[in-house]
Each structure stands twice: as C-alpha cells, then as structure tokens.
Design an enzyme around this catalytic site. Structure first.
Site, PDB file in Angstrom:
ATOM      1  N   GLU A 289       0.826  -1.216   0.000  1.00  0.00           N
ATOM      2  CA  GLU A 289       0.000   0.000   0.000  1.00  0.00           C
ATOM      3  C   GLU A 289       0.856   1.260   0.000  1.00  0.00           C
ATOM      4  O   GLU A 289       0.430   2.300  -0.485  1.00  0.00           O
ATOM      5  CB  GLU A 289      -0.928   0.028   1.228  1.00  0.00           C
ATOM      6  CG  GLU A 289      -2.228  -0.708   0.999  1.00  0.00           C
ATOM      7  CD  GLU A 289      -3.287  -0.405   2.052  1.00  0.00           C
ATOM      8  OE1 GLU A 289      -2.945   0.038   3.168  1.00  0.00           O
ATOM      9  OE2 GLU A 289      -4.470  -0.634   1.763  1.00  0.00           O
ATOM     10  N   HIS A 310       9.044 -26.529  -1.183  1.00  0.00           N
ATOM     11  CA  HIS A 310       8.459 -27.657  -1.916  1.00  0.00           C
ATOM     12  C   HIS A 310       7.282 -27.200  -2.781  1.00  0.00           C
ATOM     13  O   HIS A 310       6.471 -28.022  -3.205  1.00  0.00           O
ATOM     14  CB  HIS A 310       8.048 -28.747  -0.920  1.00  0.00           C
ATOM     15  CG  HIS A 310       9.230 -29.294  -0.186  1.00  0.00           C
ATOM     16  ND1 HIS A 310       9.860 -30.467  -0.523  1.00  0.00           N
ATOM     17  CD2 HIS A 310       9.954 -28.771   0.837  1.00  0.00           C
ATOM     18  CE1 HIS A 310      10.896 -30.656   0.274  1.00  0.00           C
ATOM     19  NE2 HIS A 310      10.978 -29.632   1.117  1.00  0.00           N
ATOM     20  N   LYS A 424     -13.844  -0.220  -4.189  1.00  0.00           N
ATOM     21  CA  LYS A 424     -14.976   0.176  -3.330  1.00  0.00           C
ATOM     22  C   LYS A 424     -16.063   0.824  -4.177  1.00  0.00           C
ATOM     23  O   LYS A 424     -17.255   0.534  -4.018  1.00  0.00           O
ATOM     24  CB  LYS A 424     -14.531   1.177  -2.255  1.00  0.00           C
ATOM     25  CG  LYS A 424     -13.641   0.588  -1.203  1.00  0.00           C
ATOM     26  CD  LYS A 424     -13.388   1.624  -0.103  1.00  0.00           C
ATOM     27  CE  LYS A 424     -12.280   1.164   0.820  1.00  0.00           C
ATOM     28  NZ  LYS A 424     -11.775   2.210   1.701  1.00  0.00           N
TER      29      LYS A 424
HETATM   30  O1  PA5 Z   1      -3.289   1.260   5.855  1.00  0.00           O
HETATM   31  C1  PA5 Z   1      -4.427   1.672   5.680  1.00  0.00           C
HETATM   32  O2  PA5 Z   1      -4.724   2.853   5.845  1.00  0.00           O
HETATM   33  C2  PA5 Z   1      -5.549   0.732   5.293  1.00  0.00           C
HETATM   34  O3  PA5 Z   1      -5.091  -0.549   5.023  1.00  0.00           O
HETATM   35  C3  PA5 Z   1      -6.574   0.663   6.410  1.00  0.00           C
HETATM   36  O4  PA5 Z   1      -5.968   0.172   7.572  1.00  0.00           O
HETATM   37  C4  PA5 Z   1      -7.765  -0.233   6.033  1.00  0.00           C
HETATM   38  O5  PA5 Z   1      -8.293   0.151   4.801  1.00  0.00           O
HETATM   39  C5  PA5 Z   1      -8.848  -0.138   7.099  1.00  0.00           C
HETATM   40  O6  PA5 Z   1      -9.281   1.181   7.243  1.00  0.00           O
HETATM   41  P1  PA5 Z   1     -10.124   1.662   8.496  1.00  0.00           P
HETATM   42  O7  PA5 Z   1      -9.308   1.460   9.711  1.00  0.00           O
HETATM   43  O8  PA5 Z   1     -10.439   3.091   8.213  1.00  0.00           O
HETATM   44  O9  PA5 Z   1     -11.388   0.797   8.525  1.00  0.00           O
END
Ligand code: PA5
Length: 448
Positions: A289, A310, A424
């Site tokens: 990310e 393996h 989303k």
């Molecule tokens: O690193 C990030 O910001 C994302 O992976 C969030 O942790 C994830 O989308 C969950 O978001 P939230 O805590 O707002 O539900």
C-alpha cells in the site's frame, strides 16, 4: 542489547559500488525529508515518534482493559481490516503457541478476527462459535466507515446484545477509531462504549503500536511494554544517522531501490519460522500500500520455508529472474528439540542424530540462500536474536521506517492509498448504493 541487523553481503555480486555511493546520497536526502517532515504525506508521520510518545497512562489503561477482558472472555473478537487487524495478528501469531486453541493450554483468551473479509460462511461459523463462548469485542476502524468491518460489527453487535442484553453488551464492546470523525465514533459515543483514539497523523498500516494493535496483543497475554521498548530502541538507531553502516533501515531501503532499478521488481519476504507468516502478511500490506502507486513499486510477496521450498522453491530457483529475497533470520528458538537416533536408520538420517532441529533449519536457511543467489536471486538478511516482544517491536519499527525511506527514494507518497478506492466504488455501484446509479448501469453493461 543485541539488535536487529541487516546483512547485504550476498547482494554485492548483483550491484556495483557506484550504485551504493549514489544511493547513499539519495537516502541521506530521504532521511532528511522524513526527520524534518518535509516529504510527501508529512501529515502522517505520527508513527515516527509514537514509541517515545506513548503515555504511560495510556499503556496502563490498555493493560487494565486487557486484564478485565481476560477475566470476562474466553474469546476476544477483533473486527477490522488491513492495518486495523494485520499488526496485532502478526504479533500474536508470532508469539502464541500454535496449538493453544486445541489444548486450551495457555489460559489466555483466543483472539479471533472478523470483518477482514466478506465471507458469509466465515461469519456464520464465527457466530455459531460465539453462541457457546464468553466473549468481548474490539471494533477497529480509523475511518469508521469501512464496509467489511461495519457489516461484521452489525452482525456481532446484534449477537452480543441478544446474548448478554444491551447493558452488559456495552461493557463488552471496545471501539478503536478516529478522534472525531466517522460513524463508529458517533456510535461509540452514543452507546457509551469504552473507546480508544487512533491519532489523526497515523495511518492504518503504521498503527500497530497504537491501541489498534496494543489492546488485542495485551488481551492475548503478551507484554506490550516490551514491544514498545523494542520499537523505542530501533527508533533511536533509525533517527540517529542515515549512514548505511549505522542504520539498518537506510541499508535495507537502499538495497531495495538499487535492486528495483536493476530489474528486480518482486521482493519475497522469507521466514523459516511458520509463526512469522502474519508478519509477512503485515509487511506485504505495509509495502504494497505504501509503494504500489503511480505505476511504480516493488511487488511484495512472501513465503515460509522450508514448506514453500516444496512449492514456490522451484520458481524462485529457476523461474523468471525478476526476484530478490529478504530473509527474516531468527537466532535462537524458544524451545529445544534434537533429532532422535534410530538404530535401523532406514531414512539414512543418523548423521543428524542428536542435532538440534534449529541447526537443521539453520543449514537449510544457509543452503537455500546460497542456491538462490547462485540461481540469480539476490539475498538480503534481516536477523533478530530470537522471537519475543522486544525484537518484534524492533522489527516493526525497522520495517516502518525503512518503508518510509524506500517510498521517498521511489518518489511516491508512502502514506496514502488512493488505489484502494477503485474496488470500493465498483462494489458500491454493483450493490446499488444510492448516488451510484450511472456507474451501476455502466458496470452492469460491462459484465454482460
Ligand atoms: O493502511 C491503511 O490505511 C488501510 O489498510 C486501512 O488500515 C484499512 O483500509 C482499514 O481502514 P479503516 O481502519 O479506516 O477501517
């Protein structure tokens, strides 16, 4: 205290000295941007000083809540997705006895996760389990509006209120969310749930040392102060200098970017301890990310050896040569076990009799490294002396700080995740969310 180390000696044959010298200059700049808060995403740097800014009162409150939960619950359900669950899962899986759930062994509540997927079967089976267990819940979402945990919380809230009654249910629900915005904050205030704040300047994937990670880890029976201590120690090292010889984060970030620029665009994080599987998953999220944007970034993959030798081992040895490996190498295991002697020796393994299994594992690690390097896969080694809270704290901070430096060297903002919105939007349109009518029609046409 001995600390985490990075070894790049098995990388040198793949990289020239001039690349390292040039990269040192770049990393110095990235380090300066990070420490002077002048780089991209500089409003999301709360994690940098978090280990030294965690108030003793907050840690005491988390521990007190955890102790209370441990008294009232056999199961602690952690609802969250992405950064809202992977950090705690990584630490808990790394430290827990994997067979505790079968033996009921440790006396600690089992930690189960929900809302990290949309599987009907998974959640139906979890609700069945909750019928028979005493439990409490943490609902974790920074934005408070993420679909997966919101749906899971609807289901579990209905269950817990039906099982215990509204008033008792309120005492069993802990909300961890943003300080002011979001639906979860509103609900927590309205219902009077005990709640914790995720600081505004800390994104989900950098939040493991906030209550997001610390509460579940403490409920599982692990020492959150030691975890933080490890991070404090690594922070000191990470901030002091950007020199490769002194800063393992700078060294790792540099190595990754040099390899990327030489065409190695897939990094495989390797562990020879199965308990580290979710450390790998947490790392994949952190790096995927943070770096995968603007058509750039190393693709983060993971394997646990020797199991995956393996399966994926064949590809790594002889498949396309765009890979490099980073091995999390663990010095000493917590237990001791030797290979037994067998008078019949039908398997021909008596040369190993009396040898510790960890020694066999160590030689497998070294042999694999040499084979993969010979096969054209550069190898970085990140060593920790043993797996405990303190060294996991070091490892977490090490990967966080390295990720920020590496993202800056790549030229991206390592603290946003704009690409996550695309699925989303489509999901909401396909589900017929009001306001998405135009997209709904377009997408349904594409599916015909
Ligand atoms: O690193 C990030 O910001 C994302 O992976 C969030 O942790 C994830 O989308 C969950 O978001 P939230 O805590 O707002 O539900």
């Amino acid at each position: 205290m001995t600390q985490l180390k990075v070894d790049i000696s098995k990388l040198k044959s793949f990289t020239g000295d001039s690349a390292w010298a040039a990269m040192q200059v770049e990393i110095n700049n990235c380090h300066r941007m990070l420490t002077s808060q002048t780089g991209k995403g500089n409003d999301f740097l709360g994690w940098v000083d978090l280990p030294v800014q965690l108030e003793p009162a907050l840690l005491a409150r988390i521990q007190a809540d955890a102790d209370h939960i441990r008294e009232m619950a056999e199961l602690f359900v952690v609802i969250g997705i992405g950064g809202s669950y992977l950090g705690s899962k990584a630490v808990i899986e790394a430290l827990a006895n994997p067979f505790d759930a079968l033996t009921g062994g440790s006396g600690n509540p089992s930690i189960v996760f929900a809302g990290e997927n949309l599987s009907e079967d998974y959640h139906a089976q979890l609700l069945d389990l909750l019928d028979h267990k005493e439990y409490a819940v943490a609902v974790i979402s920074k934005s408070g509006t993420t679909t997966e945990p919101a749906i899971a919380f609807r289901l579990i809230r209905k269950h817990i209120e039906a099982k215990y009654g509204k008033e008792e249910a309120r005492k069993r629900i802990f909300a961890i969310t943003d300080s002011s915005r979001g639906a979860l904050k509103k609900l927590a205030d309205a219902e009077g749930y005990s709640s914790y704040v995720i600081p505004d300047d800390i994104g989900g994937r950098y939040s493991v040392l906030t209550p997001v990670g610390l509460l579940p880890i403490a409920v599982a029976g692990f020492d959150i102060r030691k975890l933080v201590e490890g991070a404090v120690q690594m922070r000191e090292v990470a901030l002091k200098s950007s020199d490769f010889e002194q800063n393992p984060c700078a060294h790792y970030a540099a190595a990754r970017n040099i390899l990327l620029r030489s065409g190695k665009f897939v990094e495989i994080l390797v562990a020879f301890e199965p308990g580290l599987l979710y450390v790998i998953e947490w790392w994949k999220q952190l790096y995927g990310e943070s770096e995968g944007k603007e058509n750039k970034g190393i693709f983060p993959a993971g394997v646990t050896f020797t199991s995956d030798l393996h399966s994926m081992g064949q590809y790594i040895q002889e498949g396309m040569r765009m890979l490099f490996e980073t091995v999390i190498s663990v010095g000493e295991p917590a237990f001791q076990l030797v290979v037994p002697d067998d008078p019949e020796n039908l398997d021909g393994l008596n040369f190993l009799s009396g040898m510790r299994l960890s020694e066999v594992n160590r030689q497998a690690e070294l042999g694999t490294m040499l084979a993969h390097v010979d096969g054209g896969v550069p190898n970085i080694r990140v060593s920790i002396p043993t797996i405990n809270e303190y060294y996991l704290g070091q490892l977490i901070y090490f990967f966080e700080f390295s990720c920020a430096l590496s993202g800056y060297a790549l030229g991206v903002n390592p603290f946003d995740q704009p690409g996550v919105e695309a699925y989303k939007k489509n999901m909401f349109a396909l589900l017929g969310k009001p306001g998405f009518e135009k997209e709904t029609a377009e997408l349904r046409k594409k599916l015909l």
